[in-house]
Every structure is written in structure tokens, then in C-alpha cells.
Write a protein that holds these residues in place. Structure first.
Motif, PDB file in Angstrom:
ATOM      1  N   VAL A  39      -0.240   6.377 -10.918  1.00  0.00           N
ATOM      2  CA  VAL A  39      -0.956   5.157 -11.282  1.00  0.00           C
ATOM      3  C   VAL A  39      -1.981   5.460 -12.378  1.00  0.00           C
ATOM      4  CG1 VAL A  39      -2.654   3.465 -10.477  1.00  0.00           C
ATOM      5  CG2 VAL A  39      -0.647   3.986  -9.069  1.00  0.00           C
ATOM      6  N   ARG A  40      -2.750   6.518 -12.156  1.00  0.00           N
ATOM      7  CA  ARG A  40      -3.800   6.874 -13.115  1.00  0.00           C
ATOM      8  C   ARG A  40      -3.197   7.190 -14.489  1.00  0.00           C
ATOM      9  NH1 ARG A  40      -6.156  11.330 -10.574  1.00  0.00           N
ATOM     10  NH2 ARG A  40      -4.816  12.580 -11.932  1.00  0.00           N
ATOM     11  N   ASP A  41      -2.044   7.885 -14.486  1.00  0.00           N
ATOM     12  CA  ASP A  41      -1.417   8.285 -15.750  1.00  0.00           C
ATOM     13  C   ASP A  41      -0.569   7.162 -16.352  1.00  0.00           C
ATOM     14  OD1 ASP A  41      -2.566  10.680 -15.188  1.00  0.00           O
ATOM     15  OD2 ASP A  41      -0.720  11.703 -14.585  1.00  0.00           O
ATOM     16  N   GLY A  42      -0.432   6.053 -15.633  1.00  0.00           N
ATOM     17  CA  GLY A  42       0.420   4.971 -16.139  1.00  0.00           C
ATOM     18  C   GLY A  42       1.896   5.346 -16.135  1.00  0.00           C
ATOM     19  N   ALA A  86       0.855  -1.187   0.000  1.00  0.00           N
ATOM     20  CA  ALA A  86       0.000   0.000   0.000  1.00  0.00           C
ATOM     21  C   ALA A  86       0.889   1.234   0.000  1.00  0.00           C
ATOM     22  CB  ALA A  86      -0.911   0.033   1.234  1.00  0.00           C
ATOM     23  N   VAL A  87       0.338   2.336  -0.502  1.00  0.00           N
ATOM     24  CA  VAL A  87       0.977   3.642  -0.339  1.00  0.00           C
ATOM     25  C   VAL A  87      -0.102   4.605   0.126  1.00  0.00           C
ATOM     26  CG1 VAL A  87       2.293   5.504  -1.398  1.00  0.00           C
ATOM     27  CG2 VAL A  87       2.601   3.167  -2.231  1.00  0.00           C
ATOM     28  N   SER A  88       0.091   5.224   1.275  1.00  0.00           N
ATOM     29  CA  SER A  88      -0.876   6.212   1.741  1.00  0.00           C
ATOM     30  C   SER A  88      -0.199   7.155   2.722  1.00  0.00           C
ATOM     31  CB  SER A  88      -2.076   5.534   2.412  1.00  0.00           C
ATOM     32  OG  SER A  88      -1.895   5.427   3.803  1.00  0.00           O
ATOM     33  N   LEU A 118       3.685  -1.153 -11.467  1.00  0.00           N
ATOM     34  CA  LEU A 118       3.258  -1.580 -10.142  1.00  0.00           C
ATOM     35  C   LEU A 118       3.531  -3.056  -9.917  1.00  0.00           C
ATOM     36  CD1 LEU A 118      -0.280   0.059  -9.835  1.00  0.00           C
ATOM     37  CD2 LEU A 118       1.753   0.646  -8.511  1.00  0.00           C
ATOM     38  N   ARG A 119       3.998  -3.357  -8.711  1.00  0.00           N
ATOM     39  CA  ARG A 119       3.966  -4.738  -8.238  1.00  0.00           C
ATOM     40  C   ARG A 119       3.188  -4.715  -6.934  1.00  0.00           C
ATOM     41  NH1 ARG A 119      10.106  -6.967  -9.050  1.00  0.00           N
ATOM     42  NH2 ARG A 119      10.160  -6.782 -11.321  1.00  0.00           N
ATOM     43  N   ASP A 120       1.868  -4.770  -7.056  1.00  0.00           N
ATOM     44  CA  ASP A 120       1.047  -4.800  -5.855  1.00  0.00           C
ATOM     45  C   ASP A 120       1.291  -6.102  -5.116  1.00  0.00           C
ATOM     46  OD1 ASP A 120      -1.096  -2.816  -4.934  1.00  0.00           O
ATOM     47  OD2 ASP A 120      -1.122  -2.582  -7.132  1.00  0.00           O
ATOM     48  N   PHE A 124       1.502   9.319  -5.939  1.00  0.00           N
ATOM     49  CA  PHE A 124       1.371   7.891  -6.264  1.00  0.00           C
ATOM     50  C   PHE A 124       0.076   7.655  -7.036  1.00  0.00           C
ATOM     51  CE2 PHE A 124      -0.568   3.824  -4.785  1.00  0.00           C
ATOM     52  CZ  PHE A 124       0.285   2.937  -5.427  1.00  0.00           C
ATOM     53  N   ASN A 125      -1.030   8.180  -6.500  1.00  0.00           N
ATOM     54  CA  ASN A 125      -2.332   7.962  -7.149  1.00  0.00           C
ATOM     55  C   ASN A 125      -2.352   8.541  -8.572  1.00  0.00           C
ATOM     56  OD1 ASN A 125      -3.057   6.823  -4.748  1.00  0.00           O
ATOM     57  ND2 ASN A 125      -4.405   8.482  -4.093  1.00  0.00           N
TER      58      ASN A 125
END
Lengths: 275, 266
Positions: B85-88, B69-71, B92-94, B81-82
Motif C-alpha cells: 500500500v505504502r509503495d503503491g 481489512a487485512v491483518s 485497493l478497493r477498500d 500488504f502494508n
């Protein structure tokens, strides 16, 4: 019963009727009844309060001691082996209950903590799965708790499975969801179907409202039960000892609860005047 | 400056391990890493990330994030981070927390993998082609188990209260810091202060000490975890975390915030 438990150090607890949040806390304490060790994640004040009330009630009734591990707390966290210890404990069956939220929860008990929309380029990204992909398998009594009860949270099918509600036969699994609690209602989870069954609706809400706010189908009686609020004695315990304990870890939230209780008390007085 | 020299030890493309927000984050290394460290970093969050990870992403230093997680905790979601992610903009390695620990444990033991329960049927597992599933070889058939390969960070960076003149570092009960150091090829630690008294001299201190064997570089950075807290030393500055969270909602706001803290440090 010991009066020392119910009397706070300063003023006597308010006798105002239970607030919606106090009923949630009491409901959580009921869901935890009989457990020996409950773990609560960081930033989870309502589950923490429910666990503290469960511990106080067990003590009052002479039941076996309830251990409480609040992650991120110094006073309520006894782990000394780093953040891995919670998971090691759970893997061995040393943790009986845990809470999970979720950006999305679906009708099969699947939980999504990662994001809305196609993965990996989520339109709305949430923090991530945390320990859910493990704890959902290894903690026997996982309580899904999310105050927001809306179709965007309670969906038909999650966009990403952080943790599945049920597993195929042959998959090692000692844990899973037991109940889903929101600001509106309480559901039990039936892994056999799999699916949720409405157990009760909180005071002030009705079945049509719950149906409209739930994105998945669930079983329900035609006239579902009302979630019972705490009795006066339990409420005094909650407003006294439990609030005091809660203040150590979640001071701001404890103040919010006190303010809500005061408001409920003022409303009660006003209503009495108009009668 | 000493911290800038340490940042230069993090090459472009490095796998960099960083600790969870309450364990001892070397925030003092964040700006040096942005200005003097390598690019295209592969961050491993142990087991979750926060402000430091968000700043490195916002500054364009990161190619890949491996995390549970990242928060920003109480201050909400991690804005850079968010957005990335949205912009690619990042890969990610969740993961899930115990899988990060499992990977570090495999590295610590020099083992080819660690087996772990859970994960079967999750989209976490489905999106990790680097993990494997085998049937439990000790079982009677069936019983799928996930195998996590070693996580071997090129560099681990964290912050602690005290080190001694022999290079030992006191980590108290934050054992994840030891796990990072055991697994990493190079470990950089910033500390509040240096003690003249050897940490291994008494059993009380020795029990919470990471020996110099696993520590390559130490630098003094007072209040080096701020605005995060440091256990036993000072609490987090939640108001500052919230101020960052609000500012970094836009790329411009993030840039302004970073320019301002560079100014404060000068």
C-alpha cells in the motif's frame, strides 16, 4: 445477592484497590447498563470483560438478561449463519451496543481505521474499516474505546472517514457514538453540536494532562469529576466470576489482569507498613 | 502434485475469493498458487484477509485487493500488504464487511445489485466509483441508499474438514464459504479427509453441507489450514503467525521465510 457469584472456585478475590484496567472494565460495564445484546469484536479483551461484568451485574440485580456475542469465540458466539449474521442482526436493531477503536478518532466522532496520510497510498496503513461503515449507522450505543490517549490518535480531523460521527438529515441512522473511553478519561458524545464533552478523568490524571493529550477541542467543567472505581462487591465479582469467564476466551489477558491485581495488593501492603 | 494442478486453474488476472482467517483458509494452496497460479490477481477477501493474502501480495502475485481489512489478528498488521500500500504496488478497493457480503449475495441471486444501509458520508463509499447511491424508491423522498453490484469471483478457494466421494463438502456453520461458492464460477476446496459416508445421508450433516453442485474440485490436504486453525479440528499456531509477522517486516525477511517453508515442504 448470591455469594456463589462473588466467590471464585479457588482463593478468595484480592481486596487490593482497583487497578486502572479494572476501573476501565467497570466503566464499560456502566456504559452498557440496560442493554440486551452487546457484540464485541475479536481481540478486544477489555470491552469483552466490561460486557461480561455488565452481564454479571444484571444477573445479580435481577435485571433483564444480557446477551453477549464475542466474535471469534466459540463459547460466546451463537451465530450460525456465517460472518454476515452480525450485520444482519445489527441492521434489524437486534444489537444494542458495539465497540469501535480506531487509528484516529476526531472531535466530530469520525473514525479512521484505514491509514494515516493521503489515501490510498497511506504512509501508515491500518487493517481497514471492517464493519464500521455499517455498524456505526445501525448500532444505537457504539462505545469508542482506545487505551492510547494521545494527539496522534485523538486528532482534530481524521485522514480517512471509515465511519462518520454524525450524518446529514435524511440519512437513515439508528446508531452512532455514545461515549469515548481512553486510559485517561471518559467523554460523552453530543451529536447535536457535534462534539465530545468530558464526563470524568480517571484517578491519577488531571484536566491539563487530558487537554495536552487530546488533539481536538472538547467541552469540560473547570473541575471535572473523577471516574469512580468499582466498589468492593463489584470488584470481587470482577476478580472472581468475570475473570474466570474471560480466561476461556482471553487466557493471556486474564493472566495479565491477575498479575496487575497482585502487584496492586503488594503495593498496598508495602504502603501500610510505611504508615 | 494435485494441489499444483488446482493452482493452474487460477489464470492470470483472475478474480480470486479467499475466506476470513477463522472460516477455513486453504493455506495448503498458498505455495502452489505462488508457483503455479496466474499473476495480476484480483483478490476478494470474504470479508477480511490475513496470512494467505499477505503472502500472495509479498510474492508479487496480486494487482488488486478488495477487502474490509487485512491483518494478522493477534500477530498484528499484515506486513507485505502494508508495504505494498505504502509503495503503491497494489490497487485497493477498500470495503466494509457487509458490502462484501452484499456483493456476493447479488451474485448468488443473479441480481444486478444488493441495496444496503450505512456507508453514506464515508470515504469508503467516496472511493468506490463502482458502487452507486440512489434515493430509496419506496420512500417519500430523500433517504439515500448504497447499491453494491455483484461480486462474481472466477475462483473461490477454501479449506474444510471433510468431503464425501460424491463431491459434497461439509462447511458446518461457516456459511460464508457457501456464499463464496454460490457466487464463484469455479470452487476449489481442500479437505482434511474424504468420508465414505455420503454427507447428505443424514439431516444432521446435510444441514451443514455444501452440495457438489457448487464444488468443482476437491483435494485432500491434511492440516491444510495451518498455521491457521480449522473449526472443530485444530487451533491456530499463533507463535508461527508471530514468527511470520516479524520475518516479513522486510522484503528480505519475507523471501527467507518463504524459501524456508518451501524447503520444509520438499
Amino acid at each position: 445477592m448470591s455469594s456463589a457469584l462473588t466467590t471464585p472456585p479457588d482463593a478468595p478475590p484480592s481486596t487490593a484497590p482497583a487497578t486502572p484496567r479494572e476501573t476501565l472494565i467497570y466503566t464499560i460495564a456502566g456504559l452498557l447498563r440496560g442493554i440486551r445484546h452487546v457484540a464485541v469484536g475479536a481481540s478486544s479483551p477489555i470491552p469483552a470483560a466490561g460486557a461480561m461484568l455488565c452481564r454479571a451485574l444484571a444477573e445479580r440485580d435481577g435485571d433483564p438478561r444480557v446477551r453477549l456475542s464475542i466474535l471469534g469465540s466459540v463459547q460466546h458466539n451463537f451465530f450460525t449463519n456465517g460472518s454476515v449474521e452480525l450485520f444482519d442482526c445489527a441492521g434489524q436493531g437486534r444489537i444494542d451496543a458495539f465497540f469501535l477503536g480506531g487509528g484516529q478518532i476526531d472531535g466530530r466522532g469520525n473514525v479512521n481505521l484505514v491509514g494515516a496520510g493521503p489515501y490510498p497510498q497511506s504512509k501508515v496503513r491500518w487493517p481497514g474499516s471492517f464493519g464500521s461503515a455499517y455498524l456505526y449507522f445501525t448500532v444505537p450505543r457504539v462505545i469508542l474505546f482506545r487505551e492510547e490517549h494521545s494527539p496522534r490518535v485523538l486528532v482534530d480531523k481524521v485522514d480517512f472517514i471509515s465511519a462518520p460521527g454524525v450524518s446529514e438529515e435524511g440519512v437513515y441512522r439508528t446508531g452512532g457514538p455514545k461515549a469515548l473511553l481512553t486510559s485517561m478519561a471518559l467523554f460523552d458524545f453530543d451529536p447535536g453540536r457535534p462534539g465530545f464533552r468530558l464526563r470524568s478523568i480517571h484517578p491519577g490524571h488531571d484536566l491539563s494532562e487530558v487537554r495536552a493529550a487530546t488533539g481536538f477541542t472538547f467541552q469540560a467543567d473547570d473541575s471535572p469529576a473523577v471516574t469512580p472505581p468499582p466498589d468492593a462487591e463489584t470488584l470481587a465479582l470482577l476478580r472472581g466470576r468475570v475473570l474466570g469467564e474471560l480466561s476461556e476466551t482471553y487466557p493471556a489477558f486474564a493472566d495479565t489482569l491477575r498479575a496487575e491485581t497482585a502487584e496492586a495488593g503488594a503495593l498496598q501492603k508495602e504502603e501500610a507498613l510505611h504508615k | 502434485m494435485e494441489l499444483n494442478r488446482l493452482a493452474e486453474l487460477v489464470p492470470t488476472g483472475a478474480c480470486l475469493a479467499l475466506p476470513v482467517d477463522y472460516a477455513g483458509v486453504s493455506m495448503a494452496m498458498t505455495l502452489p498458487l505462488i508457483r503455479h497460479g496466474g499473476d495480476d490477481l484480483h483478490l476478494v477477501c470474504v470479508p477480511t484477509g490475513g496470512l494467505q493474502v499477505d503472502m500472495l501480495i509479498g510474492a508479487g502475485k496480486v494487482r488488486l485487493v478488495e477487502t474490509s481489512a487485512v491483518s494478522l489478528g493477534e500477530a498484528g498488521g499484515a506486513p507485505c500488504f502494508n508495504r505494498a500500500v505504502r509503495d503503491g504496488a497494489i490497487d485497493l478497493r477498500d470495503a466494509t464487511c457487509p458490502a462484501i457480503h452484499a456483493g456476493l449475495l447479488a451474485a448468488q441471486k443473479g441480481a444486478p445489485f444488493t441495496a444496503m444501509r450505512g456507508l453514506i458520508g464515508t470515504d469508503v463509499l467516496a472511493n468506490r466509483p463502482d458502487w452507486r447511491v440512489i434515493d430509496n424508491p419506496f420512500g417519500t423522498g430523500g433517504d439515500p441508499v448504497a447499491l453494491i453490484p455483484p461480486i462474481v469471483p472466477d475462483v473461490a478457494i477454501f479449506h474444510c474438514p471433510v468431503a464425501d466421494r460424491l463431491g459434497n463438502v461439509w462447511i458446518g456453520r461457516r456459511r460464508e464459504l457457501a456464499a463464496m461458492a454460490y457466487a464463484a464460477k469455479l470452487t476449489i476446496v481442500t479437505v482434511e479427509r474424504i468420508s465414505d459416508r455420503p454427507l447428505l445421508e443424514t439431516e444432521e450433516m446435510a444441514a451443514g453441507t455444501l452440495p457438489a453442485l457448487y464444488v468443482d474440485e476437491i483435494a485432500v490436504a491434511p492440516k491444510g489450514a495451518r498455521p491457521y486453525g480449522l473449526w472443530g479440528e485444530y487451533g491456530p499456531d499463533t507463535a508461527e503467525l508471530k514468527r511470520y509477522a516479524a520475518a516479513a517486516r522486510s522484503t528480505e525477511g519475507f523471501a527467507d521465510y518463504m524459501t524456508a517453508i518451501v524447503g520444509e515442504m520438499a
